[in-house]
Structure formats: structure tokens, C-alpha cells
Scaffold this active site. Structure first.
Site, mmCIF file in Angstrom:
data_model
loop_
_atom_site.group_PDB
_atom_site.id
_atom_site.type_symbol
_atom_site.label_atom_id
_atom_site.label_comp_id
_atom_site.label_asym_id
_atom_site.label_seq_id
_atom_site.Cartn_x
_atom_site.Cartn_y
_atom_site.Cartn_z
ATOM 1 N N ASN A 16 -12.844 15.484 1.886
ATOM 2 C CA ASN A 16 -13.623 14.326 1.453
ATOM 3 C C ASN A 16 -15.107 14.615 1.672
ATOM 4 O O ASN A 16 -15.476 15.267 2.645
ATOM 5 C CB ASN A 16 -13.208 13.104 2.296
ATOM 6 C CG ASN A 16 -14.017 11.869 1.959
ATOM 7 O OD1 ASN A 16 -14.176 11.510 0.785
ATOM 8 N ND2 ASN A 16 -14.567 11.207 2.968
ATOM 9 N N HIS A 47 -18.598 12.728 2.455
ATOM 10 C CA HIS A 47 -19.026 11.432 2.997
ATOM 11 C C HIS A 47 -20.551 11.423 3.154
ATOM 12 O O HIS A 47 -21.124 12.381 3.683
ATOM 13 C CB HIS A 47 -18.357 11.203 4.358
ATOM 14 C CG HIS A 47 -18.723 9.895 4.971
ATOM 15 N ND1 HIS A 47 -18.173 8.694 4.548
ATOM 16 C CD2 HIS A 47 -19.618 9.585 5.947
ATOM 17 C CE1 HIS A 47 -18.709 7.714 5.256
ATOM 18 N NE2 HIS A 47 -19.590 8.224 6.101
ATOM 19 N N ASP A 98 -12.604 8.631 7.800
ATOM 20 C CA ASP A 98 -13.705 9.607 7.928
ATOM 21 C C ASP A 98 -13.736 10.273 9.304
ATOM 22 O O ASP A 98 -14.804 10.522 9.865
ATOM 23 C CB ASP A 98 -15.056 8.921 7.627
ATOM 24 C CG ASP A 98 -15.083 8.284 6.244
ATOM 25 O OD1 ASP A 98 -14.545 8.900 5.305
ATOM 26 O OD2 ASP A 98 -15.631 7.177 6.095
ATOM 27 N N ARG A 122 0.842 -1.213 0.000
ATOM 28 C CA ARG A 122 0.000 0.000 0.000
ATOM 29 C C ARG A 122 0.870 1.254 0.000
ATOM 30 O O ARG A 122 0.504 2.257 -0.595
ATOM 31 C CB ARG A 122 -0.874 0.020 1.255
ATOM 32 C CG ARG A 122 -2.050 -0.884 1.118
ATOM 33 C CD ARG A 122 -3.334 -0.074 1.293
ATOM 34 N NE ARG A 122 -4.454 -0.922 0.979
ATOM 35 C CZ ARG A 122 -5.653 -0.503 0.611
ATOM 36 N NH1 ARG A 122 -5.911 0.772 0.518
ATOM 37 N NH2 ARG A 122 -6.599 -1.333 0.334
ATOM 38 N N GLY A 135 -7.311 8.866 10.077
ATOM 39 C CA GLY A 135 -8.377 7.906 10.361
ATOM 40 C C GLY A 135 -9.305 7.725 9.157
ATOM 41 O O GLY A 135 -9.121 8.341 8.103
ATOM 42 N N ARG A 176 -10.966 4.242 -1.928
ATOM 43 C CA ARG A 176 -9.823 3.673 -1.196
ATOM 44 C C ARG A 176 -9.443 4.583 -0.033
ATOM 45 O O ARG A 176 -9.583 5.802 -0.149
ATOM 46 C CB ARG A 176 -8.605 3.564 -2.108
ATOM 47 C CG ARG A 176 -8.818 2.726 -3.333
ATOM 48 C CD ARG A 176 -8.519 1.292 -3.031
ATOM 49 N NE ARG A 176 -8.599 0.505 -4.255
ATOM 50 C CZ ARG A 176 -8.754 -0.795 -4.262
ATOM 51 N NH1 ARG A 176 -8.839 -1.473 -3.137
ATOM 52 N NH2 ARG A 176 -8.811 -1.457 -5.398
ATOM 53 N N ILE A 177 -8.913 3.958 1.000
ATOM 54 C CA ILE A 177 -8.443 4.751 2.140
ATOM 55 C C ILE A 177 -7.077 5.356 1.789
ATOM 56 O O ILE A 177 -6.173 4.647 1.329
ATOM 57 C CB ILE A 177 -8.359 3.878 3.401
ATOM 58 C CG1 ILE A 177 -9.772 3.467 3.811
ATOM 59 C CG2 ILE A 177 -7.654 4.610 4.530
ATOM 60 C CD1 ILE A 177 -9.829 2.318 4.779
ATOM 61 N N LEU A 178 -6.953 6.643 1.994
ATOM 62 C CA LEU A 178 -5.684 7.330 1.719
ATOM 63 C C LEU A 178 -4.761 7.122 2.913
ATOM 64 O O LEU A 178 -5.135 7.406 4.052
ATOM 65 C CB LEU A 178 -5.948 8.819 1.495
ATOM 66 C CG LEU A 178 -6.843 9.145 0.284
ATOM 67 C CD1 LEU A 178 -7.362 10.579 0.356
ATOM 68 C CD2 LEU A 178 -6.111 8.897 -1.027
HETATM 69 C C1 GRF Z 1 -20.883 10.014 -2.734
HETATM 70 O O1 GRF Z 1 -22.033 9.732 -1.967
HETATM 71 C C2 GRF Z 1 -19.679 10.183 -1.844
HETATM 72 O O2 GRF Z 1 -19.974 10.794 -0.624
HETATM 73 C C3 GRF Z 1 -19.291 8.744 -1.608
HETATM 74 O O3 GRF Z 1 -19.418 8.153 -2.878
HETATM 75 C C4 GRF Z 1 -20.466 8.814 -3.591
HETATM 76 C C5 GRF Z 1 -19.907 9.211 -4.925
HETATM 77 O O4 GRF Z 1 -20.910 9.260 -5.885
HETATM 78 N N1 GRF Z 1 -17.997 8.631 -1.016
HETATM 79 P P1 GRF Z 1 -20.589 9.483 -7.443
HETATM 80 O O5 GRF Z 1 -19.708 8.366 -7.906
HETATM 81 O O6 GRF Z 1 -19.915 10.827 -7.566
HETATM 82 O O7 GRF Z 1 -21.955 9.488 -8.094
#
Ligand code: GRF
Length: 186
Positions: free
Chosen positions: A104, A106, A142, A62, A140, A88-90
Site C-alpha cells: 500500500n 500511504h 496502515d 464485510r 491493521g 477501503r480497509i482490506l
Molecule cells: C495517494 O495519496 C495514496 O497514498 C492515497 O490516496 C492517494 C491516491 O491518489 N491512499 P490518486 O487517486 O492515485 O490520485
């Protein structure tokens, strides 16, 4: 510093499209993805945005992948890096290379429901309200400092797809507006 925005995405790319369609669309200098054939890549190609693909498969570690990700992003010297559906987790190697410059989006009201199945987890928990959060990325999953949140009501018979779509409709407005604010305050 070119002051542009690098977007990270690996899915359908509807948030990426919303960023491109917004006032800050012209600031987007590159899409970086780990999925060479995803919807976001098609969107970038149609819009004439450069794409850099850094896949995880076939790598020794990774760290190796994170190092290549740093190289792919650093060459644009961006003011802001936006994870918009990057699945992916950064790793710390990447996060530490761009302090206070990675955000990000979420699909939940953090700190509730972190992780890859936030919408499903909210439905399972039986809550009546969820939403979306835009936050800085730290080590972490999110967990970084929250910039802004907006809530979305859960309807009694919502499926995961229906609920996620209503959350994404909010993200498509909130994310470009937040990017604009952050660029202005830089
Ligand atoms: C969003 O809900 C984002 O928060 C999550 O993945 C989704 C991305 O949607 N991490 P899209 O591929 O841009 O339609």
C-alpha cells in the site's frame, strides 16, 4: 503464476496512471475497484486494462465483500497486489489470502498519521515534515512492515490539497520503482 500486478484503486487514479506509464506498466493485468465510476476506471478503460468492480453496498457483510475481492484478484494469480488509492480497509480474509503480496502507498510517514485523513492530520498536528510510505499490508490500518519512505516538507501556508499533490508527486515515482524492485526480488 502469471507474475503480473493487480492494482486496487478507488479514486482519481493518478498513482495508477503513473504505474501504467512506468517500466512496469506492461505487468499490470487488472484494476480492481470498489467505485465503478472513479477516475482510475476511466484510466484502465483507455489503456485497455481489464476492470473488476466489487462494490461494498448492498452486501450482507464485510466478509462477503472481502471474499468477492479475493475471487476477483485470485483469478489473475498476481505476483503483487498494489493498493494505490484504494479507500477501503482490506479485511483479514483478503490479507491472509495473499501473504506478503499486498503493498500500500500511504501519504504520511508511518507510523505517524495512519488512516484516511493522513494529510489533514499532519497539517493539524503542525509538523513541518510529512511524506509517504510504501508498506506491506497486514491486519491493521496502515501498520504493516515498511518498505520505503520519503519525506516532503510542509510549507507555511499549505492547503491540504497542495500538500497532498506534492506528496502524490513523490508517490508517483516511488511506487513504480518499489514495485519493480519487489518483482525483481521475487
Ligand atoms: C495517494 O495519496 C495514496 O497514498 C492515497 O490516496 C492517494 C491516491 O491518489 N491512499 P490518486 O487517486 O492515485 O490520485
Amino acid at each position: 503464476m502469471n507474475g503480473g500486478v493487480v492494482v486496487l484503486a478507488s479514486g482519481t487514479g493518478s498513482l495508477f496512471q503513473a504505474i501504467l506509464d512506468s517500466e512496469i506498466g506492461p505487468m499490470v493485468c487488472c484494476l480492481v475497484t470498489d467505485v465503478p465510476d472513479c477516475g482510475a476506471v476511466e484510466i484502465a478503460r483507455s489503456a485497455g486494462i481489464p476492470v473488476q468492480t466489487v462494490t461494498l453496498t448492498g452486501r450482507l457483510s464485510r466478509d462477503d465483500w472481502n471474499r468477492d475481492l479475493v475471487t476477483a484478484v485470485a483469478r489473475w494469480n498476481p505476483a503483487l497486489i498494489v493498493s494505490a488509492g484504494f479507500m477501503r480497509i482490506l479485511g483479514p480474509l483478503f490479507v491472509d489470502a495473499f501473504p506478503n503480496r499486498i503493498i500500500n502507498s500511504h501519504p504520511a510517514l508511518l507510523p505517524e498519521f495512519p488512516g484516511a485523513h493522513a494529510v489533514r492530520d499532519a497539517l493539524k498536528a503542525g509538523v513541518t515534515r510529512t511524506g509517504c510510505t510504501i508498506h506491506f499490508v497486514d491486519h491493521g490500518v496502515d501498520t504493516g512492515p515498511i518498505i520505503v519512505q520519503e519525506s516532503v516538507e510542509i510549507e507555511p501556508h499549505d492547503t491540504e490539497a497542495e500538500l497532498h499533490e506534492r506528496i502524490k508527486a513523490v508517490e508517483r515515482v516511488l511506487l513504480p520503482a518499489t514495485i519493480k524492485q519487489l518483482l525483481q526480488s521475487n
